[in-house]
Scaffold this motif. Structure first.
Motif, short mmCIF file in Angstrom:
data_model
loop_
_atom_site.label_atom_id
_atom_site.label_comp_id
_atom_site.label_asym_id
_atom_site.label_seq_id
_atom_site.Cartn_x
_atom_site.Cartn_y
_atom_site.Cartn_z
N ARG A 76 0.88 -1.18 0.00
CA ARG A 76 0.00 0.00 0.00
C ARG A 76 0.91 1.22 0.00
N GLY A 77 1.05 1.83 -1.15
CA GLY A 77 1.96 2.96 -1.26
C GLY A 77 3.38 2.48 -1.08
N THR A 78 4.09 3.08 -0.13
CA THR A 78 5.49 2.70 0.09
C THR A 78 5.64 1.60 1.13
N TRP A 79 4.56 1.21 1.80
CA TRP A 79 4.65 0.22 2.88
C TRP A 79 4.01 -1.09 2.48
N VAL A 80 4.47 -2.16 3.11
CA VAL A 80 3.89 -3.48 2.92
C VAL A 80 3.21 -3.90 4.22
N TRP A 81 2.00 -4.40 4.09
CA TRP A 81 1.22 -4.86 5.23
C TRP A 81 1.16 -6.38 5.22
N TYR A 82 1.25 -6.99 6.39
CA TYR A 82 1.29 -8.44 6.53
C TYR A 82 0.13 -8.91 7.38
N ARG A 83 -0.35 -10.10 7.04
CA ARG A 83 -1.40 -10.76 7.83
C ARG A 83 -1.15 -12.27 7.78
N VAL A 84 -1.51 -12.91 8.86
CA VAL A 84 -1.33 -14.35 8.98
C VAL A 84 -2.32 -15.07 8.06
N ARG A 85 -1.96 -16.25 7.63
CA ARG A 85 -2.87 -17.10 6.86
C ARG A 85 -3.47 -18.11 7.83
N PRO A 86 -4.63 -17.79 8.40
CA PRO A 86 -5.19 -18.63 9.46
C PRO A 86 -5.46 -20.07 9.03
N ASP A 87 -5.81 -20.28 7.76
CA ASP A 87 -6.07 -21.64 7.29
C ASP A 87 -4.81 -22.50 7.39
N VAL A 88 -3.67 -21.92 7.07
CA VAL A 88 -2.40 -22.66 7.14
C VAL A 88 -2.07 -23.00 8.60
N PHE A 89 -2.27 -22.04 9.50
CA PHE A 89 -1.95 -22.30 10.91
C PHE A 89 -2.90 -23.32 11.51
N ARG A 90 -4.15 -23.28 11.12
CA ARG A 90 -5.09 -24.29 11.62
C ARG A 90 -4.66 -25.68 11.15
N GLN A 91 -4.21 -25.77 9.89
CA GLN A 91 -3.78 -27.06 9.35
C GLN A 91 -2.50 -27.55 10.03
N LEU A 92 -1.56 -26.63 10.26
CA LEU A 92 -0.34 -27.02 10.98
C LEU A 92 -0.67 -27.47 12.40
N GLY A 93 -1.57 -26.76 13.04
CA GLY A 93 -1.98 -27.13 14.39
C GLY A 93 -2.64 -28.49 14.41
N ALA A 94 -3.45 -28.77 13.39
CA ALA A 94 -4.12 -30.08 13.33
C ALA A 94 -3.10 -31.21 13.18
N LEU A 95 -2.01 -30.94 12.47
CA LEU A 95 -0.96 -31.96 12.32
C LEU A 95 -0.36 -32.34 13.66
N LEU A 96 -0.32 -31.40 14.58
CA LEU A 96 0.34 -31.61 15.87
C LEU A 96 -0.60 -32.11 16.97
N GLN A 97 -1.86 -32.31 16.62
CA GLN A 97 -2.84 -32.75 17.62
C GLN A 97 -2.51 -34.15 18.12
N LEU A 98 -2.52 -34.29 19.42
CA LEU A 98 -2.37 -35.60 20.05
C LEU A 98 -3.66 -35.95 20.77
N PRO A 99 -4.00 -37.21 20.77
CA PRO A 99 -5.23 -37.59 21.48
C PRO A 99 -5.06 -37.40 22.98
N ALA A 100 -6.13 -37.05 23.63
CA ALA A 100 -6.09 -36.89 25.08
C ALA A 100 -6.09 -38.28 25.71
N HIS A 101 -5.13 -38.49 26.61
CA HIS A 101 -5.05 -39.78 27.31
C HIS A 101 -5.22 -39.53 28.79
N ASP A 102 -6.10 -40.28 29.37
CA ASP A 102 -6.26 -40.18 30.83
C ASP A 102 -5.17 -41.00 31.49
N SER A 103 -4.53 -40.40 32.46
CA SER A 103 -3.44 -41.13 33.16
C SER A 103 -3.96 -41.83 34.38
#
Length: 119
Positions: A92-119
């Motif tokens: 935008r003009g002389t500056w660049v604006w950044y925003r997160v890609r929430p879909d990518v972060f949700r997908q990365l987070g889903a990759l790291l999901q572990l099932p809940a285990h009761d101890s």
């Protein structure tokens, strides 16, 4: 450090991956996801990512003063995040604006999901 460009992210390859706790990733899936984690593996980029993710969007002019680094160095780190598919940017003009890609972060987070285990 290698100057090799990171591959363009195929979101379909990320979206198709079930959590690692369900089944091991296929080689092609790992090849798509690894650059994302690699981009986040640098302390400066991780901090930049947290700053970008904490607001709807942010100007590079607000990111640069938070670091004791040159503008070109910050731009390089932002480029790595962008090429890894973690952020979008818009000039935008002389500056660049950044925003997160929430879909990518949700997908990365889903990759790291572990099932809940009761101890």
């Amino acid at each position: 450090m290698s100057k090799q460009a990171l591959p363009v992210v195929d979101l379909n390859a990320v979206a198709c991956c079930p959590p690692m706790s369900v089944r091991p990733m296929e080689p092609d899936q790992a090849a798509v996801v690894a650059p994302m984690f690699k981009a986040l593996g640098d302390p400066v980029r991780l901090r930049l990512m947290s700053m970008i993710a904490s607001v709807p969007e942010i100007c590079v002019c607000d990111l640069t003063p938070a670091f004791d680094l040159s503008g070109p160095t910050i731009s390089h780190h932002l480029k790595v995040l962008r090429e890894a598919g973690l952020v979008d940017s818009e000039r935008r003009g002389t500056w660049v604006w950044y925003r997160v890609r929430p879909d990518v972060f949700r997908q990365l987070g889903a990759l790291l999901q572990l099932p809940a285990h009761d101890s």
